[in-house]
Scaffold this motif. Sequence first.
Motif, PDB file in Angstrom:
ATOM      1  N   THR A   1     -15.142 -10.277  43.861  1.00 44.23           N
ATOM      2  CA  THR A   1     -14.686  -9.373  44.951  1.00 44.23           C
ATOM      3  C   THR A   1     -13.140  -8.965  44.703  1.00 44.23           C
ATOM      4  O   THR A   1     -12.302  -9.693  44.451  1.00 44.23           O
ATOM      5  N   GLN A   2     -13.130  -7.483  44.446  1.00 43.26           N
ATOM      6  CA  GLN A   2     -11.992  -7.009  44.552  1.00 43.26           C
ATOM      7  C   GLN A   2     -11.713  -6.291  45.994  1.00 43.26           C
ATOM      8  O   GLN A   2     -12.541  -5.338  46.379  1.00 43.26           O
TER       9      GLN A   2
ATOM     10  N   SER B   1      -5.902  -7.979  42.928  1.00 45.46           N
ATOM     11  CA  SER B   1      -6.461  -9.149  43.272  1.00 45.46           C
ATOM     12  C   SER B   1      -7.938  -9.231  42.963  1.00 45.46           C
ATOM     13  O   SER B   1      -8.768  -8.231  43.059  1.00 45.46           O
ATOM     14  N   CYS B   2      -8.437 -10.310  42.789  1.00 50.10           N
ATOM     15  CA  CYS B   2      -9.720 -10.704  42.574  1.00 50.10           C
ATOM     16  C   CYS B   2     -10.000 -12.158  43.016  1.00 50.10           C
ATOM     17  O   CYS B   2      -9.556 -12.892  42.822  1.00 50.10           O
ATOM     18  N   THR B   3     -11.119 -12.187  43.654  1.00 51.10           N
ATOM     19  CA  THR B   3     -11.819 -13.655  44.135  1.00 51.10           C
ATOM     20  C   THR B   3     -12.988 -13.545  43.536  1.00 51.10           C
ATOM     21  O   THR B   3     -13.897 -12.411  43.518  1.00 51.10           O
ATOM     22  N   TYR B   4     -13.658 -14.857  43.484  1.00 51.16           N
ATOM     23  CA  TYR B   4     -14.870 -14.909  42.804  1.00 51.16           C
ATOM     24  C   TYR B   4     -15.607 -16.128  43.531  1.00 51.16           C
ATOM     25  O   TYR B   4     -14.880 -16.964  44.000  1.00 51.16           O
ATOM     26  N   ASP B   5     -16.799 -16.014  43.642  1.00 54.79           N
ATOM     27  CA  ASP B   5     -17.547 -17.317  44.026  1.00 54.79           C
ATOM     28  C   ASP B   5     -18.772 -18.010  43.113  1.00 54.79           C
ATOM     29  O   ASP B   5     -19.343 -17.071  42.657  1.00 54.79           O
TER      30      ASP B   5
ATOM     31  N   PHE C   1     -16.662 -11.814  35.892  1.00 53.40           N
ATOM     32  CA  PHE C   1     -17.069 -13.270  35.616  1.00 53.40           C
ATOM     33  C   PHE C   1     -18.255 -13.407  34.644  1.00 53.40           C
ATOM     34  O   PHE C   1     -19.136 -12.755  34.684  1.00 53.40           O
ATOM     35  N   MET C   2     -18.294 -14.432  33.644  1.00 52.90           N
ATOM     36  CA  MET C   2     -19.354 -14.820  32.894  1.00 52.90           C
ATOM     37  C   MET C   2     -19.446 -16.414  32.832  1.00 52.90           C
ATOM     38  O   MET C   2     -18.457 -16.937  32.425  1.00 52.90           O
ATOM     39  N   LYS C   3     -20.813 -16.819  33.068  1.00 53.34           N
ATOM     40  CA  LYS C   3     -20.916 -18.139  32.956  1.00 53.34           C
ATOM     41  C   LYS C   3     -20.877 -18.599  31.450  1.00 53.34           C
ATOM     42  O   LYS C   3     -21.193 -17.915  30.555  1.00 53.34           O
TER      43      LYS C   3
END
Lengths: 118, 114
Positions: free
Chosen positions: A5-6, A22-26, A94-96
């Motif tokens: 999420t940006q 900003s950047c958040t991730y789940d 994001f990359m796993k």
Amino acid sequence: AQTVTQSQPEMSVQEAETVTLSCTYDTSENNYYLFWYKQPPSRQMILVIRQEAYKQQNATENRFSVNFQKAAKSFSLKISDSQLGDTAMYFCAFMKQAGGTSYGKLTFGQGTILTVHP
Amino acid sequence: EAGVTQSPTHLIKTRGQQATLRCSPISGHTSVYWYQQALGLGLQFLLWYDEGEERNRGNFPPRFSGRQFPNYSSELNVNALELEDSALYLCASSLGPGRSQPQHFGDGTRLSIL
């Protein structure tokens, strides 16, 4: 599944000043990689910076640095001494780490349009 | 070194037709990825090929398919084109799986469906 999420659709900054995107991730994963890409109007996606989740030290690349807060799942990008050429759409991704069905896949945020004013 | 190259730059098709998009990776890269960047939908992962095999696939219908050739270049085929397929299609390449090598992108192919 991972989400990125940006929350800032658009940002602007004066030339030579500093701006933070900003950047958040789940994710439920413990091992992963985070990236910031920029996409200028020319449309080519350019890798700006990369962070490995297992590294506590924040990545830096010249004028670009990140603030990686693993517990908070936050990954912000700081651009120092902003230049007109920094004007672009910026994507957090994001990359796993290896293994599993989502391996190899970049999951992108919605992007933030950054405009640098002279 | 030459970057990822994609062709054509722009492709105009009508509904029901088929489109073929091409990608040449950076020399030495064995993995090729395809992404769709549609207006309002952001960047969505389509396909990943490595060493000629499909390694992962995004949530797209079967009319989106592709292949990777022995020289590691790749094609993306879209059959029975629909208006919603209008988008920028980005190809990326990397040194291959393992250690999560960063993906480097091409300039994209703009696919317009009339």
